[in-house]
Structure formats: C-alpha cells, structure tokens
Design a protein around this motif. Structure first.
Motif, mmCIF file in Angstrom:
data_model
loop_
_atom_site.group_PDB
_atom_site.id
_atom_site.type_symbol
_atom_site.label_atom_id
_atom_site.label_comp_id
_atom_site.label_asym_id
_atom_site.label_seq_id
_atom_site.Cartn_x
_atom_site.Cartn_y
_atom_site.Cartn_z
ATOM 1 N N LYS A 127 16.147 -5.639 -1.015
ATOM 2 C CA LYS A 127 15.187 -6.436 -1.729
ATOM 3 C C LYS A 127 14.540 -5.615 -2.851
ATOM 4 O O LYS A 127 13.817 -5.932 -3.833
ATOM 5 C CB LYS A 127 14.177 -7.071 -0.696
ATOM 6 C CG LYS A 127 13.180 -6.109 -0.259
ATOM 7 C CD LYS A 127 12.011 -6.855 0.188
ATOM 8 C CE LYS A 127 11.009 -5.921 0.893
ATOM 9 N NZ LYS A 127 9.702 -6.569 1.205
ATOM 10 N N ARG A 146 6.141 -4.137 4.401
ATOM 11 C CA ARG A 146 4.878 -4.637 4.977
ATOM 12 C C ARG A 146 5.449 -5.523 5.969
ATOM 13 O O ARG A 146 6.400 -6.317 5.991
ATOM 14 C CB ARG A 146 4.071 -5.503 3.978
ATOM 15 C CG ARG A 146 3.328 -4.720 2.970
ATOM 16 C CD ARG A 146 2.439 -5.600 2.226
ATOM 17 N NE ARG A 146 2.186 -4.771 0.982
ATOM 18 C CZ ARG A 146 2.260 -5.223 -0.413
ATOM 19 N NH1 ARG A 146 2.635 -6.247 -0.584
ATOM 20 N NH2 ARG A 146 2.100 -4.382 -1.417
ATOM 21 N N ILE A 155 5.454 -13.633 3.111
ATOM 22 C CA ILE A 155 4.519 -13.169 2.686
ATOM 23 C C ILE A 155 4.591 -11.614 2.569
ATOM 24 O O ILE A 155 4.405 -10.855 1.436
ATOM 25 C CB ILE A 155 3.146 -13.387 3.023
ATOM 26 C CG1 ILE A 155 1.832 -12.867 2.163
ATOM 27 C CG2 ILE A 155 2.614 -12.773 4.441
ATOM 28 C CD1 ILE A 155 0.506 -13.411 2.342
ATOM 29 N N HIS A 156 5.377 -11.031 3.688
ATOM 30 C CA HIS A 156 5.369 -9.802 3.890
ATOM 31 C C HIS A 156 6.532 -9.192 2.998
ATOM 32 O O HIS A 156 6.767 -7.952 2.779
ATOM 33 C CB HIS A 156 5.734 -9.340 5.371
ATOM 34 C CG HIS A 156 6.852 -9.998 5.972
ATOM 35 N ND1 HIS A 156 6.470 -11.103 6.891
ATOM 36 C CD2 HIS A 156 8.148 -10.101 5.818
ATOM 37 C CE1 HIS A 156 7.606 -11.672 7.271
ATOM 38 N NE2 HIS A 156 8.516 -10.801 6.610
ATOM 39 N N ASP A 157 7.437 -9.989 2.287
ATOM 40 C CA ASP A 157 8.376 -9.375 1.562
ATOM 41 C C ASP A 157 7.943 -9.544 0.125
ATOM 42 O O ASP A 157 8.935 -9.072 -0.935
ATOM 43 C CB ASP A 157 9.491 -10.565 1.456
ATOM 44 C CG ASP A 157 10.787 -10.156 2.734
ATOM 45 O OD1 ASP A 157 10.597 -8.828 3.051
ATOM 46 O OD2 ASP A 157 11.358 -11.188 2.983
ATOM 47 N N ARG A 158 6.749 -9.849 -0.408
ATOM 48 C CA ARG A 158 6.379 -9.886 -1.651
ATOM 49 C C ARG A 158 5.604 -8.763 -2.254
ATOM 50 O O ARG A 158 4.918 -8.289 -1.078
ATOM 51 C CB ARG A 158 5.545 -11.144 -2.103
ATOM 52 C CG ARG A 158 5.989 -12.383 -1.557
ATOM 53 C CD ARG A 158 5.370 -13.763 -1.900
ATOM 54 N NE ARG A 158 5.837 -14.883 -1.422
ATOM 55 C CZ ARG A 158 5.096 -15.906 -1.132
ATOM 56 N NH1 ARG A 158 3.845 -15.964 -1.193
ATOM 57 N NH2 ARG A 158 5.554 -16.865 -0.238
ATOM 58 N N VAL A 182 0.201 -10.104 -3.153
ATOM 59 C CA VAL A 182 -0.192 -11.189 -2.423
ATOM 60 C C VAL A 182 -1.257 -12.032 -3.101
ATOM 61 O O VAL A 182 -2.085 -12.984 -2.591
ATOM 62 C CB VAL A 182 -0.426 -11.094 -0.925
ATOM 63 C CG1 VAL A 182 0.514 -10.523 -0.050
ATOM 64 C CG2 VAL A 182 -1.805 -10.440 -0.690
ATOM 65 N N GLU A 212 6.126 -14.803 10.433
ATOM 66 C CA GLU A 212 4.933 -15.353 9.737
ATOM 67 C C GLU A 212 4.464 -16.153 11.243
ATOM 68 O O GLU A 212 3.195 -15.893 11.886
ATOM 69 C CB GLU A 212 4.969 -16.198 8.872
ATOM 70 C CG GLU A 212 5.008 -15.373 7.321
ATOM 71 C CD GLU A 212 4.898 -16.355 6.294
ATOM 72 O OE1 GLU A 212 4.765 -17.430 6.604
ATOM 73 O OE2 GLU A 212 4.891 -15.717 5.171
ATOM 74 N N LEU A 228 -1.667 -8.069 8.117
ATOM 75 C CA LEU A 228 -0.561 -7.711 7.290
ATOM 76 C C LEU A 228 -0.518 -6.305 7.111
ATOM 77 O O LEU A 228 -1.772 -5.772 6.550
ATOM 78 C CB LEU A 228 -0.636 -8.626 6.100
ATOM 79 C CG LEU A 228 0.321 -8.264 5.013
ATOM 80 C CD1 LEU A 228 1.868 -8.894 5.504
ATOM 81 C CD2 LEU A 228 0.307 -9.117 3.685
ATOM 82 N N ILE A 239 -1.974 -17.706 6.435
ATOM 83 C CA ILE A 239 -1.167 -16.887 5.208
ATOM 84 C C ILE A 239 -2.138 -16.986 4.007
ATOM 85 O O ILE A 239 -2.177 -16.041 3.179
ATOM 86 C CB ILE A 239 0.327 -17.558 4.956
ATOM 87 C CG1 ILE A 239 1.092 -17.546 6.383
ATOM 88 C CG2 ILE A 239 1.143 -16.839 3.811
ATOM 89 C CD1 ILE A 239 1.526 -16.309 6.750
ATOM 90 N N TYR A 255 10.292 -14.695 -2.501
ATOM 91 C CA TYR A 255 10.538 -14.636 -1.023
ATOM 92 C C TYR A 255 9.690 -15.525 -0.146
ATOM 93 O O TYR A 255 8.446 -15.823 -0.703
ATOM 94 C CB TYR A 255 10.183 -13.038 -0.752
ATOM 95 C CG TYR A 255 11.127 -12.132 -1.195
ATOM 96 C CD1 TYR A 255 12.288 -11.993 -0.708
ATOM 97 C CD2 TYR A 255 10.642 -11.490 -2.251
ATOM 98 C CE1 TYR A 255 13.259 -11.146 -1.397
ATOM 99 C CE2 TYR A 255 11.375 -10.297 -2.738
ATOM 100 C CZ TYR A 255 12.697 -10.286 -2.347
ATOM 101 O OH TYR A 255 13.625 -9.210 -2.865
ATOM 102 N N ILE A 288 4.049 -8.577 9.228
ATOM 103 C CA ILE A 288 2.740 -9.607 9.679
ATOM 104 C C ILE A 288 2.929 -9.500 11.236
ATOM 105 O O ILE A 288 3.933 -9.644 11.994
ATOM 106 C CB ILE A 288 2.817 -10.709 9.073
ATOM 107 C CG1 ILE A 288 1.779 -11.578 9.504
ATOM 108 C CG2 ILE A 288 4.222 -11.571 9.642
ATOM 109 C CD1 ILE A 288 1.565 -13.029 8.697
#
Lengths: 393, 138
Positions: free
Chosen positions: B40, B96, A250-253, A256, A138, B88, A148, A247, B98
């Motif tokens: 994950k 995903r 943010i990209h792991d969730r 959003v 991030e 993103l 974010i 997580y 960023i």
C-alpha cells in the motif's frame, strides 16, 4: 461527451413508515418525479434505471431488487440494475446514470435510491451498517460507523483545535433547516445545550451527532441535455460529476482528518464543470455524523482542511449565510435512508434551482450553481455533483 | 445478529490476530499490516517477507463506545463494562491498527499515550471463542 440534464425529481417524505415497504416507497417517489416533468413524459420511453440500495430492509430482496421495483411501476422491461456502495449507493446510482447518458448510449434514464430501515430491530440495523465498513478489523475491535467517525473527530480536535461545541453547531443548524422542509424526518429545532448533552454514543459523539435510521426513496429523471427542453423550460444541468474510492478501513489511510475519496471526486466534478468551490452558491453534503460535514467543508474546497470550524462560527453555512449547506436539514434532520440519500440530495437541489422549495422561508434565492456530496461508509467511496440552473437565457 | 466472521475466515487471519505478522515489501522496504496483495506504500511491490510486529506504539486517536452504541456481538461486553475504549494505534514499525484498549485509565485517554499489544478474548461466535490483540497502556 453528451450533456446531462435533470428534468424531473421526486421523493417520499423521510421518516418512519410502517405501512410502506420498498415497493411502495419507490413508487411514491417515482410517481412524484414523473408528475414533476413540466410538459409530461411517456414512461415507456425510459431506457434504463439505476437504483441505489444497501439492504432493502436488511436483506428482504438483496438480489434483483431493481427489476422488482420497476415491475411495480409498470416498467418491467427496462434495463434495471441495483447499485451498492453503502451510504453512497444513491450517489453512485446517479453517477452511473449520468455516465450512461453522457456516453450517448441512452437518452432518458432513471436514477433512484430506496431504503427501508425501520422494519428491523436496531441491533439488526447496526449489523447491516457495520458490515459495510471493514468487517475483519474495524468491526472486530468492537467499533461501529459512529466509532470510526468518532476516531476522525478526536483526531481533528487534536490537530486543529476543533471543540465539542463545533460538532453540535452542525446538528443545531441542520435541525433548524429541517423545520420548514415538508420532506424531512425531524422538523424540530434543538438548542446548542441539548445538542451538547445528549445520550453518549461513541465519544465525542452523543445521539445528536448521529443521523437517524430512516425509511425513504428518491427518484431523479435524467436525459440528454439536447432534448431537455422537450420536457421543461426549467431543466437543471448536471455540469460535473465525480466519484472515487479509498481504502475501506480507517487504519489503511494516510490521514483521518480528510477523506481522499471526497477530494478526488470533487476534483473530477469541478474540472468537468469548469468551475471552482467559490462558484458554488449552496450545497447538500454528507453529514451522517456531525464531523462528516466538517470534513466535507475542507475536502470540497469551501475552506482549507482544518479550518472548517471557522465557517460554523461565522455562520457562513447557515441558510442565510454566504454558502448555505444542508438547507434540507441534511442527513442529521432530513434523515438518512441509506440508498436514497444521494438521489434525495439531487431532488432538493432540483427543487431549489427551479425556485420550487415549497416553503418560501427555505428557498435559496439567486442561486446558479449547487453541489451535492454523498459518502459511502467512513469514506471508502464518495460521489460529488455540480448542478447549474437551466432557465437562464 | 453479529458480524459474521466464519470459523475458516477467522482461522486464515490467525497469524495476524495471534502474532501480529505483517509483511515487509521487498521493493520499498515498508511494512504492511494487515497484509495486502500489492504494497500500500509503493503500490507496485507484490513480494513480501513476513515480519513480526513488536506490538508497541502510540495512540493515534480514540473513542469510547457507549453501552447502547455497541455492535450486537459486543453488547454484552458493553453491558458489563458500561462502555469500552477503541483506539487507533500507530505502531513503531509504521502501520496503524484498530483495537480495544484494556484497563482504561480513570483519568482519561489521550492521543500520544504509549501502548503495547496484549492477547485477549475478542468475542464468541458459532460456539468458538475468538482471540486476538487488544492494547494496554505501557
């Protein structure tokens, strides 16, 4: 599990205090909390202290901050520890303290938070906040916490038709609430037009969508519910407390437009309290950015996820609405001294549920249950608390 | 004062930053990026094979970091450009990620736009230029 009661709470005013460091801020909140105990409390009977803090003035005393602070207020021998989960440090200090009492290990503990943000330059401040998010990806995209949350806001707008105006309605409401709060950093109203046209920060946010940098401290005194009435006839019970993680990045969730950490923490707190969202009379929620309050409405069950903007349009969460949110002014206008915020919310609720909101215009009447909600960073952690007034027969 | 990513720490992520190397879980078959010790998606698989991601995807969300709001290590960038977009991106393989968007269109950015990864200078720290991926509109 033992019941947990709050018998005293105190906090500094939030703001910019060049004359006070972490020690002075903490001491001010602690002494106010001690004084708020109706029948008095011998400080030497305090058994443990959990103190939330991110950086204590950007690294001034990262190691062993808790004994430094406790030694400053005449309690050098207490079991004291610093608790850190970024902006939820105070919430996790309160959660840890509540668990310590609920376990039966301790009967009387301090939960506190302190942050000294105004000693450092804005760029150093942004550094400290930035490295509490995901530093490897991030941060190296050139993003900030505002960035974010802005990604969440843009996606929320795309999925649910939220308008720029709704974001500003949160800021306008919270500024209006802060006017009467003697503890708030910004005690002035802003107009919707002002709120929609501030200096850009991270699209769609302008400066009025962002909480400020703030100095402040908050202290809450918790005891085993069995002995609460030794100290006061008006305790406030912590009926439920929940905390969870997600997580960090943010990209792991999966999504959003909702924070899984909040949803899980809320489910735990509601279950323990044996009540649901419709029983809550008022709430203090984590509005570090305007979208964060909007996410909270859905994640705490005040409405369906994606329908938060209708609560704002209806005025439901204003001070005179059916479910006042952030009567204190919230992080936006009361201020956001990172580590103190979660405990500061508990102070506000303690005062409100004892009908001691200081200014009559801001007193929420006939409230029985309240909720507070504290988020770490962009939702890597969250803590939720449910409070019940204790002066009922 | 910038985000401190030490040279060895940056070095360890070179396969990801230079070549978008992700990991396919041998148990559930889904692709993790950045790498995890445990998948994950299935939350149990801990054995993986490396896969190179295509770098193609679509904008899942975006923001535009204003000059005054940039973190210190990107402040100079922001001063030169006035502001810069951060996106993103949902990659076609699933994950995903960023990153910044280069050459932003004058008519604005919107969710769903197709993008592809490009290799760019990210920032400089400790006298070493750090390279990695950004995205551009296809």
């Amino acid at each position: 599990m033992e019941g947990v009661a709050i018998i005293g709470a105190g906090q500094t005013r939030y703001g910019d205090f060049p004359g006070k460091g972490v020690k002075e801020l903490f001491a001010e909140a602690y002494l106010e909390a001690l004084k708020s105990v109706d029948h008095g409390l011998d400080p030497q009977t305090i058994q443990a202290a959990y103190i939330g803090c991110l950086s204590a003035g950007s690294g001034f005393q990262l190691g062993q901050l808790a004994p430094l602070l406790m030694g400053h207020v005449g309690l050098p021998h207490v079991n004291a520890v610093r608790v850190e989960n970024a902006c939820a440090s105070g919430g996790f200090a309160l959660y840890t303290a509540a668990c310590a009492v609920a376990s039966g290990k301790f009967d009387l503990v301090v939960a506190a938070g302190v942050e000294k943000m105004r000693d450092v330059s804005s760029s150093k401040g942004r550094y400290w906040l930035g490295v509490s998010g995901d530093t490897e990806y991030e941060r190296l995209a050139g993003s900030t916490f505002a960035g974010i949350y802005a990604l969440m806001a843009a996606r929320y707008m795309h999925e649910y038709g939220l308008k720029r105006e709704h974001l500003s309605m949160v800021a306008v409401k919270n500024h209006r609430n802060a006017v009467a709060n003697p503890k708030a950093q910004f005690r002035r109203e802003i107009t919707l037009e002002q709120a929609m046209n501030g200096v850009p920060v991270a699209h769609p946010f302008n400066v009025w969508d962002c909480s400020p940098t703030t100095d402040g401290a908050a202290v809450v005194l918790l005891c085993n519910a069995k002995i609460a009435r030794q100290f006061t006839s008006k305790p406030v019970y912590l009926k439920g407390f929940g905390a969870a993680s997600d997580y960090l990045a943010i990209h792991d969730r999966n999504t959003v437009t909702s924070l899984a950490a909040t949803r899980r923490a809320a489910a735990e707190a509601y279950k323990q309290a044996g009540i649901g969202p419709s029983d809550i009379d008022f709430a203090e929620v984590h509005d570090c950015f305007t979208i964060a309050e909007i996410l909270a409405y859905g994640d705490l069950g005040f409405c369906e996820v994606g329908r938060a903007h209708y609560l704002l349009e209806n005025g439901d969460t204003q001070l005179d609405g059916r479910l006042p949110v952030n009567a204190s002014g919230g992080l936006k206008a009361k201020g956001h001294p990172i580590g103190a915020t979660g405990c500061g919310m508990a102070c506000e609720i303690f005062k409100q549920l004892r009908d001691e909101a200081m200014e009559p215009s801001r007193q929420i009447k006939n409230a029985r249950y309240a909720l507070s909600h504290n988020v770490g960073g962009s939702g890597g952690t969250a803590a939720v608390f449910i409070y019940q007034r204790g002066d009922e027969s | 004062m910038g985000a401190h990513i030490s040279i060895p720490m940056y070095q360890r992520a070179v396969p990801q930053r230079y070549r978008l190397i992700g990991q396919r879980c041998l148990k559930c078959g889904r692709v993790n990026f950045p790498p995890k010790a445990v998948c994950k998606y299935c939350l149990t698989g801990s054995e993986f094979e490396n896969v190179q991601l295509s770098g193609r995807g679509t904008i899942y969300s975006y923001t535009i970091i204003a000059g005054g709001g940039a973190p210190p290590e990107f402040a100079e960038d922001a001063r030169c450009k006035g502001s810069y977009p951060v996106v993103l991106v949902e990659l076609e393989e699933g994950p995903r990620i960023i990153a910044q968007l280069v050459n932003p269109p004058g008519e604005g950015i919107s969710i769903g736009m197709p993008v592809e990864a490009v290799f760019r200078r990210i920032y400089e720290e400790e006298g070493v230029i750090r390279y990695g991926f950004k995205f551009r509109l296809v």
